[in-house]
Design a protein around this motif. Structure first.
Motif, PDB file in Angstrom:
ATOM      1  N   THR A 136       8.042  11.979  -0.346  1.00 58.37           N
ATOM      2  CA  THR A 136       7.172  11.146  -0.123  1.00 58.37           C
ATOM      3  C   THR A 136       7.733   9.721  -0.377  1.00 58.37           C
ATOM      4  OG1 THR A 136       5.394  12.349  -1.036  1.00 58.37           O
ATOM      5  CG2 THR A 136       5.021  10.054  -1.100  1.00 58.37           C
ATOM      6  N   ASP A 137       8.819   9.610  -1.084  1.00 55.67           N
ATOM      7  CA  ASP A 137       9.619   8.391  -1.421  1.00 55.67           C
ATOM      8  C   ASP A 137      10.362   8.230  -0.339  1.00 55.67           C
ATOM      9  OD1 ASP A 137       8.449   8.087  -3.975  1.00 55.67           O
ATOM     10  OD2 ASP A 137      10.047   8.818  -4.896  1.00 55.67           O
ATOM     11  N   TRP A 138      11.256   9.295   0.267  1.00 50.51           N
ATOM     12  CA  TRP A 138      11.930   9.052   1.475  1.00 50.51           C
ATOM     13  C   TRP A 138      10.932   8.522   2.774  1.00 50.51           C
ATOM     14  CZ3 TRP A 138      12.328  11.319   6.293  1.00 50.51           C
ATOM     15  CH2 TRP A 138      13.627  11.275   7.064  1.00 50.51           C
ATOM     16  N   ILE A 139      10.322   9.194   2.861  1.00 52.69           N
ATOM     17  CA  ILE A 139       9.085   8.819   4.229  1.00 52.69           C
ATOM     18  C   ILE A 139       8.637   7.457   4.048  1.00 52.69           C
ATOM     19  CG2 ILE A 139       7.054   9.568   5.586  1.00 52.69           C
ATOM     20  CD1 ILE A 139       7.485  12.347   4.874  1.00 52.69           C
ATOM     21  N   SER A 140       7.709   7.069   2.961  1.00 52.63           N
ATOM     22  CA  SER A 140       7.375   5.846   2.594  1.00 52.63           C
ATOM     23  C   SER A 140       8.596   4.745   2.436  1.00 52.63           C
ATOM     24  CB  SER A 140       6.752   5.658   1.043  1.00 52.63           C
ATOM     25  OG  SER A 140       6.361   4.665   0.796  1.00 52.63           O
ATOM     26  N   GLY A 141       9.628   5.184   2.244  1.00 48.82           N
ATOM     27  CA  GLY A 141      10.634   3.809   2.284  1.00 48.82           C
ATOM     28  C   GLY A 141      11.149   3.553   3.533  1.00 48.82           C
ATOM     29  N   TRP A 142      11.032   4.668   4.691  1.00 50.44           N
ATOM     30  CA  TRP A 142      11.484   4.548   5.894  1.00 50.44           C
ATOM     31  C   TRP A 142      10.261   3.758   6.543  1.00 50.44           C
ATOM     32  CZ3 TRP A 142       9.291   6.454  10.665  1.00 50.44           C
ATOM     33  CH2 TRP A 142      10.072   6.492  11.650  1.00 50.44           C
ATOM     34  N   ILE A 143       9.151   4.178   6.323  1.00 49.67           N
ATOM     35  CA  ILE A 143       7.974   3.372   6.865  1.00 49.67           C
ATOM     36  C   ILE A 143       8.115   1.932   6.520  1.00 49.67           C
ATOM     37  CG2 ILE A 143       5.503   3.162   7.187  1.00 49.67           C
ATOM     38  CD1 ILE A 143       5.316   6.138   6.764  1.00 49.67           C
ATOM     39  N   ARG A 144       8.269   1.781   5.322  1.00 42.42           N
ATOM     40  CA  ARG A 144       8.535   0.274   4.918  1.00 42.42           C
ATOM     41  C   ARG A 144       9.503  -0.694   5.376  1.00 42.42           C
ATOM     42  NH1 ARG A 144       7.950   2.118  -0.523  1.00 42.42           N
ATOM     43  NH2 ARG A 144       9.901   1.375  -0.829  1.00 42.42           N
ATOM     44  N   LYS A 145      10.574   0.041   5.797  1.00 43.14           N
ATOM     45  CA  LYS A 145      11.718  -0.679   6.240  1.00 43.14           C
ATOM     46  C   LYS A 145      11.248  -1.081   7.659  1.00 43.14           C
ATOM     47  CE  LYS A 145      15.472   1.300   3.776  1.00 43.14           C
ATOM     48  NZ  LYS A 145      16.450   2.142   3.634  1.00 43.14           N
ATOM     49  N   ARG A 146      10.387  -0.113   8.560  1.00 41.52           N
ATOM     50  CA  ARG A 146      10.113  -0.519   9.837  1.00 41.52           C
ATOM     51  C   ARG A 146       9.070  -1.506   9.908  1.00 41.52           C
ATOM     52  NH1 ARG A 146      13.396   1.943  13.572  1.00 41.52           N
ATOM     53  NH2 ARG A 146      14.246   3.814  12.908  1.00 41.52           N
ATOM     54  N   ILE A 147       8.016  -1.531   8.776  1.00 42.15           N
ATOM     55  CA  ILE A 147       7.071  -2.622   8.800  1.00 42.15           C
ATOM     56  C   ILE A 147       7.599  -4.025   8.234  1.00 42.15           C
ATOM     57  CG2 ILE A 147       4.915  -3.239   7.821  1.00 42.15           C
ATOM     58  CD1 ILE A 147       4.540  -0.512   7.449  1.00 42.15           C
ATOM     59  N   VAL A 148       8.337  -3.990   7.335  1.00 40.78           N
ATOM     60  CA  VAL A 148       8.719  -5.396   6.772  1.00 40.78           C
ATOM     61  C   VAL A 148      10.149  -5.939   7.543  1.00 40.78           C
ATOM     62  CG1 VAL A 148       9.331  -6.731   4.841  1.00 40.78           C
ATOM     63  CG2 VAL A 148       7.603  -4.811   4.954  1.00 40.78           C
TER      64      VAL A 148
ATOM     65  N   ALA B 278       0.904  -1.273  -0.025  1.00 39.84           N
ATOM     66  CA  ALA B 278      -0.164  -0.039   0.029  1.00 39.84           C
ATOM     67  C   ALA B 278       1.008   1.213   0.166  1.00 39.84           C
ATOM     68  CB  ALA B 278      -0.968  -0.192   1.017  1.00 39.84           C
ATOM     69  N   LEU B 279       1.786   1.255   0.868  1.00 43.51           N
ATOM     70  CA  LEU B 279       3.017   2.407   0.954  1.00 43.51           C
ATOM     71  C   LEU B 279       3.432   2.644  -0.625  1.00 43.51           C
ATOM     72  CD1 LEU B 279       4.531   2.008   4.339  1.00 43.51           C
ATOM     73  CD2 LEU B 279       2.859   3.972   3.512  1.00 43.51           C
ATOM     74  N   TYR B 280       3.985   1.501  -1.117  1.00 44.45           N
ATOM     75  CA  TYR B 280       4.564   1.384  -2.499  1.00 44.45           C
ATOM     76  C   TYR B 280       3.621   2.068  -3.462  1.00 44.45           C
ATOM     77  CZ  TYR B 280       6.656  -0.007  -6.853  1.00 44.45           C
ATOM     78  OH  TYR B 280       6.947  -0.273  -8.051  1.00 44.45           O
ATOM     79  N   ARG B 281       2.383   1.522  -3.354  1.00 44.08           N
ATOM     80  CA  ARG B 281       1.148   1.969  -4.232  1.00 44.08           C
ATOM     81  C   ARG B 281       1.129   3.755  -4.106  1.00 44.08           C
ATOM     82  NH1 ARG B 281      -0.182   0.757  -9.261  1.00 44.08           N
ATOM     83  NH2 ARG B 281      -1.663   2.830  -9.728  1.00 44.08           N
ATOM     84  N   PHE B 282       1.243   4.170  -2.755  1.00 46.46           N
ATOM     85  CA  PHE B 282       1.216   5.636  -2.451  1.00 46.46           C
ATOM     86  C   PHE B 282       2.116   6.306  -3.227  1.00 46.46           C
ATOM     87  CE2 PHE B 282       2.562   8.969   0.548  1.00 46.46           C
ATOM     88  CZ  PHE B 282       1.423   9.858   0.207  1.00 46.46           C
ATOM     89  N   GLU B 283       3.237   5.819  -3.291  1.00 43.48           N
ATOM     90  CA  GLU B 283       4.490   6.514  -3.966  1.00 43.48           C
ATOM     91  C   GLU B 283       3.929   6.649  -5.382  1.00 43.48           C
ATOM     92  OE1 GLU B 283       8.001   4.574  -3.464  1.00 43.48           O
ATOM     93  OE2 GLU B 283       7.848   4.412  -1.239  1.00 43.48           O
ATOM     94  N   ILE B 284       3.400   5.583  -6.010  1.00 45.52           N
ATOM     95  CA  ILE B 284       2.967   5.715  -7.569  1.00 45.52           C
ATOM     96  C   ILE B 284       1.869   6.882  -7.756  1.00 45.52           C
ATOM     97  CG2 ILE B 284       2.113   4.448  -9.558  1.00 45.52           C
ATOM     98  CD1 ILE B 284       3.402   2.038  -8.386  1.00 45.52           C
ATOM     99  N   ASN B 285       0.962   6.596  -6.774  1.00 39.99           N
ATOM    100  CA  ASN B 285      -0.286   7.393  -6.814  1.00 39.99           C
ATOM    101  C   ASN B 285       0.284   8.791  -6.671  1.00 39.99           C
ATOM    102  OD1 ASN B 285      -2.165   5.459  -7.180  1.00 39.99           O
ATOM    103  ND2 ASN B 285      -2.722   5.400  -5.111  1.00 39.99           N
ATOM    104  N   MET B 286       1.011   9.345  -5.975  1.00 42.29           N
ATOM    105  CA  MET B 286       1.518  10.642  -5.758  1.00 42.29           C
ATOM    106  C   MET B 286       2.040  11.217  -7.080  1.00 42.29           C
ATOM    107  SD  MET B 286       1.989  13.295  -4.093  1.00 42.29           S
ATOM    108  CE  MET B 286       1.882  12.661  -2.343  1.00 42.29           C
ATOM    109  N   ARG B 287       2.784  10.322  -8.150  1.00 38.33           N
ATOM    110  CA  ARG B 287       3.204  10.801  -9.238  1.00 38.33           C
ATOM    111  C   ARG B 287       1.924  10.861  -9.940  1.00 38.33           C
ATOM    112  NH1 ARG B 287       6.907   7.879  -7.109  1.00 38.33           N
ATOM    113  NH2 ARG B 287       9.184   8.308  -7.149  1.00 38.33           N
ATOM    114  N   SER B 288       1.037  10.151  -9.997  1.00 39.16           N
ATOM    115  CA  SER B 288      -0.100  10.085 -10.800  1.00 39.16           C
ATOM    116  C   SER B 288      -1.015  11.369 -10.381  1.00 39.16           C
ATOM    117  CB  SER B 288      -1.069   8.944 -10.862  1.00 39.16           C
ATOM    118  OG  SER B 288      -0.032   7.606 -11.127  1.00 39.16           O
TER     119      SER B 288
END
Length: 264
Positions: A252-264, A200-210
Motif C-alpha cells: 500500500t505504501d509503495w503504490i500510494s507513494g508512486w501515485i503521489r509522485k505522479r500527481i504532485v 488523501a493518499l497519505y491518509r489512506f496509508e494511515i487508515n490502512m494501518r488503523s
C-alpha cells in the motif's frame, strides 16, 4: 577571549537546565511504574511466540470453505478505501470553513479550526466503539469510524493548502466581476486539487494501518481473526496474520507513494 565564557550566565546554564528537567521527568515517570517482575510463564510464552512467527500457519492463507487471511486482508483494504473516500469528500467544507483566507472574520475560521481539533481528539478505536453501539459490529462500523475520524486531520491539511494558494488568479477574477462561486471553481480548486489528492493518499496509508486494528474492538477487518488467534494463543496463526499485514502495508505504501509522485 573565550566566546563561551563571554556569554551570559543563563545562556551557559540553559542547556543543562533542560537536561536536568528531562532527567527529572524520566525519573518521575519510571518511579510511577508498578513493576513486580516477570511472570513465571514469561519464558515459555516468549518461546512459543517466536516459534509461531518462525513457523506460520500457511494453511490459513486461503481456505475455500471459510474465513482465511486473504479475505481478512481484503476486508481491511476495502474498509480503509471506503473510509478514506468518505473523509476525503466530507472534509472539504470543513477545510474551507477553517481556512483563514476564505473568510473575512477570523472568528469564523477559528471556529472551524476548533471543530477540527475536537474531531481529532478521539482516537479511531473510540469512534469505532461508538459506531458499533449505533450500527452493530462489523465492517460498516469500521468504515464509519475511519471516515469520521479522518475528517479532523485531513481537513486540517486541506485548509493549510487553501491558505497557501496564490491569490493572483482570485484577484484577477474579482477584478473582472466574477462571482465567489466562479472564483472558487476557476482560481482556488485548480490549485488545491493536486494537494487534496496527495493528502488523501497519505491518509489512506494511515487508515490502512488503523483498519488492521479496528477488528480488535469488533469493527471488522483482519483485526478480528488476529484477536481470536491471540486469545487462543495460536501463535502460528498470529505469525501468518502479522506477515500478511506487513506485506499489505508495504504494498500500500509503495503504490500510494508512486501515485503521489505522479500527481504532485
Amino acid at each position: 577571549m573565550n566566546v563561551w565564557s563571554a556569554r551570559p550566565l543563563w545562556h551557559r546554564l540553559r542547556p543543562w537546565v533542560w537536561v536536568a528537567i528531562l532527567v527529572a521527568v524520566y525519573i518521575w515517570a519510571f518511579n510511577g511504574l508498578n513493576f513486580e517482575g516477570f511472570q513465571s510463564t514469561a519464558k515459555t510464552v516468549s518461546l512459543s511466540i517466536v516459534d509461531g512467527f518462525m513457523h506460520p500457519d500457511w494453511d490459513y492463507v486461503y481456505d475455500p470453505a471459510g474465513e482465511d487471511l486473504l479475505r481478512g486482508l481484503l476486508d481491511t483494504l476495502i474498509i480503509s478505501i471506503l473510509g478514506t473516500f468518505i473523509s476525503a469528500f466530507l472534509c472539504i467544507p470543513f477545510a474551507f470553513w477553517a481556512a483563514a483566507n476564505m473568510s473575512k472574520l477570523r472568528a469564523i475560521s477559528g471556529g472551524g479550526k476548533v471543530v477540527l481539533s475536537v474531531i481529532r481528539v478521539f482516537p479511531e478505536m473510540i469512534v469505532a466503539i461508538l459506531f458499533i453501539k449505533a450500527v452493530g459490529p462489523g465492517s460498516f462500523a469500521g468504515v464509519l469510524a475511519l471516515g469520521v475520524h479522518s475528517v479532523g486531520m485531513l481537513a486540517k491539511l486541506y485548509a493549510e493548502s487553501i491558505e497557501s494558494i496564490d491569490t493572483g488568479p482570485s484577484e484577477a477574477l474579482t477584478a473582472t466581476g466574477a462571482s465567489k462561486l466562479q472564483i472558487l471553481w476557476f482560481a482556488v480548486l485548480p490549485q488545491v486539487i493536486p494537494q487534496f489528492f496527495s493528502y488523501a493518499l497519505y491518509r489512506f496509508e494511515i487508515n490502512m494501518r488503523s483498519a488492521t486494528t479496528l477488528g480488535l474492538v469488533g469493527a471488522g477487518g483482519i483485526g478480528t481473526p488476529l484477536l481470536f488467534a491471540l486469545q487462543m494463543r495460536n501463535w502460528n496463526r498470529v505469525g501468518v496474520i502479522l506477515l500478511g499485514i506487513i506485506v499489505l502495508v508495504i504494498l500500500t505504501d509503495w503504490i500510494s507513494g508512486w501515485i503521489r509522485k505522479r500527481i504532485v
